[in-house]
Design an enzyme around this catalytic site. Structure first.
Site, PDB file in Angstrom:
ATOM      1  N   HIS A  54       0.847  -1.186   0.000  1.00 21.75           N
ATOM      2  CA  HIS A  54       0.000   0.000   0.000  1.00 21.75           C
ATOM      3  C   HIS A  54       0.891   1.247   0.000  1.00 21.75           C
ATOM      4  O   HIS A  54       2.100   1.172   0.219  1.00 21.75           O
ATOM      5  CB  HIS A  54      -0.922  -0.026   1.220  1.00 21.75           C
ATOM      6  CG  HIS A  54      -1.997  -1.072   1.119  1.00 21.75           C
ATOM      7  ND1 HIS A  54      -3.027  -1.199   2.012  1.00 21.75           N
ATOM      8  CD2 HIS A  54      -2.179  -2.062   0.201  1.00 21.75           C
ATOM      9  CE1 HIS A  54      -3.815  -2.197   1.649  1.00 21.75           C
ATOM     10  NE2 HIS A  54      -3.323  -2.742   0.561  1.00 21.75           N
ATOM     11  N   GLU A  56       1.254   3.629   2.087  1.00 20.27           N
ATOM     12  CA  GLU A  56       1.959   3.888   3.356  1.00 20.27           C
ATOM     13  C   GLU A  56       3.219   3.037   3.445  1.00 20.27           C
ATOM     14  O   GLU A  56       4.267   3.500   3.903  1.00 20.27           O
ATOM     15  CB  GLU A  56       1.033   3.569   4.535  1.00 20.27           C
ATOM     16  CG  GLU A  56      -0.230   4.434   4.604  1.00 20.27           C
ATOM     17  CD  GLU A  56      -1.410   3.790   3.877  1.00 20.27           C
ATOM     18  OE1 GLU A  56      -1.199   3.146   2.819  1.00 20.27           O
ATOM     19  OE2 GLU A  56      -2.545   3.950   4.361  1.00 20.27           O
ATOM     20  N   CYS A  79      -5.505   1.492   6.169  1.00 17.63           N
ATOM     21  CA  CYS A  79      -6.344   0.312   6.387  1.00 17.63           C
ATOM     22  C   CYS A  79      -6.047  -0.328   7.739  1.00 17.63           C
ATOM     23  O   CYS A  79      -4.971  -0.178   8.313  1.00 17.63           O
ATOM     24  CB  CYS A  79      -6.166  -0.684   5.256  1.00 17.63           C
ATOM     25  SG  CYS A  79      -4.512  -1.370   5.133  1.00 17.63           S
ATOM     26  N   CYS A  88      -1.896  -1.261   7.348  1.00 24.22           N
ATOM     27  CA  CYS A  88      -1.069  -0.046   7.329  1.00 24.22           C
ATOM     28  C   CYS A  88      -1.027   0.636   8.680  1.00 24.22           C
ATOM     29  O   CYS A  88      -0.009   1.217   9.049  1.00 24.22           O
ATOM     30  CB  CYS A  88      -1.581   0.921   6.274  1.00 24.22           C
ATOM     31  SG  CYS A  88      -1.217   0.336   4.616  1.00 24.22           S
TER      32      CYS A  88
END
Ligand code: ZN
Length: 300
Positions: A54, A56, A79, A88
């Site tokens: 992701h 992040e 998330c 994350c």
């Protein structure tokens, strides 16, 4: 209140996130910038496709030890669920991030998502920062989620003999396909707009069945992972979609013509479907492109 440096970082995160269009589908396109404790940019990243890191995770990896005590600026709420990749919110906590600035809260988190867990872990969390700007990128994903169907665009050419399906041979249409997950072609087939861009097995595409209910098709495509659909369709094939309110935007290509002319007998002169309103125009070589969206429904 977000600082000027955080607002600058958020605009950077929003711009980066758009590079994930459309390959992140069915996941949202998200961007992230990590600011070090002194406020300088330490790392940035965006989500590319489902199953991959992701935004992040990419930004934290780039920031390395500079993330400790720093601020993560992210266009969508981090998330809270570990799926193919770790959650994350945990990665942010583990990296020692002190503050998280979020543009848009994830509607699927229902208040119990990453932001809530980050606050519980003692991080300072601010949400709603430049949310309207983040929605420029996230809008189709959010709309798709709400409607349980892809955000759908119909592109067509207005020729002297009537409306015809736009062709991928046109440069501008080719550019439109770059922003779409899938394309419905005039022969009724649905194909990934950029073959292989979402990763193997991510999208499940269904062609147009005979005498279809377009609602069933768009629902199936949504379930198959499509969040942005482009219709390159003749009016007869597109009409059931417009009648069912399934078209969110049209691009009508009107070729340059004689500046003084009478329409031919029975020539179709409407440039937009009924109850659509023009929102933009673009000058192209040999064409003008009219952009139109459905008029807001007026409650009576
Ligand atoms: Zn995540």
């Amino acid at each position: 209140m977000a600082t000027a440096a955080e607002a600058t970082a958020m605009r950077r995160a929003i711009a980066l996130s758009a590079a994930g269009i459309p390959s992140t589908s069915p996941n949202p396109p998200v961007g992230c910038v990590v600011l070090a404790q002194d406020g300088s940019a330490a790392g940035e990243g965006y989500h590319v496709r489902k199953g991959g890191p992701h935004a992040e995770a990419h930004a934290l990896a780039a920031a390395g030890r500079l993330a400790r005590g720093g601020t993560a600026v992210v266009s969508l709420e981090p998330c809270n669920h570990a799926g193919r990749t770790p959650a994350c919110r945990q990665a942010l906590i583990d990296a020692g991030i002190a503050r998280v600035v979020i543009a848009v809260l994830d509607p699927t988190s229902r208040g119990e998502g990453g932001a809530a867990r980050l606050r519980q872990a003692g991080l300072d969390v601010e949400a709603g920062v430049l949310a309207a700007e983040a929605r420029v990128v996230l809008g189709p994903w959010l709309d798709s989620l709400e409607r349980q169907r892809p955000a759908t665009t119909w592109a067509y050419v207005i020729g002297p003999a009537g409306i015809d399906a736009a062709s991928e041979a046109m440069d501008d249409v080719r550019a439109l396909t770059l922003g779409c997950d899938a394309v419905l072609h005039p022969d009724g087939s649905v194909r990934e707009a950029q073959p292989g861009s979402h990763g193997a097995g991510t999208l499940t595409l269904t062609g147009l069945p005979p005498a279809p209910d377009p609602r069933d098709l768009t629902r199936m495509l949504y379930q198959g992972g499509v969040r942005r659909l482009l219709l390159l369709a003749h009016p007869a094939a597109a009409e059931p979609f417009t009648a069912a309110g399934l078209i969110d935007r049209v691009y009508a290509y009107l070729p340059d013509r004689d500046p003084s002319r009478s329409p031919g007998n029975g020539e179709q002169t409407a440039v937009t479907p009924p109850r659509f309103t023009i929102t933009g125009v673009k000058r192209l070589e040999g064409y003008v492109r009219i952009e139109a969206v459905p008029m807001p429904e007026i409650c009576s």
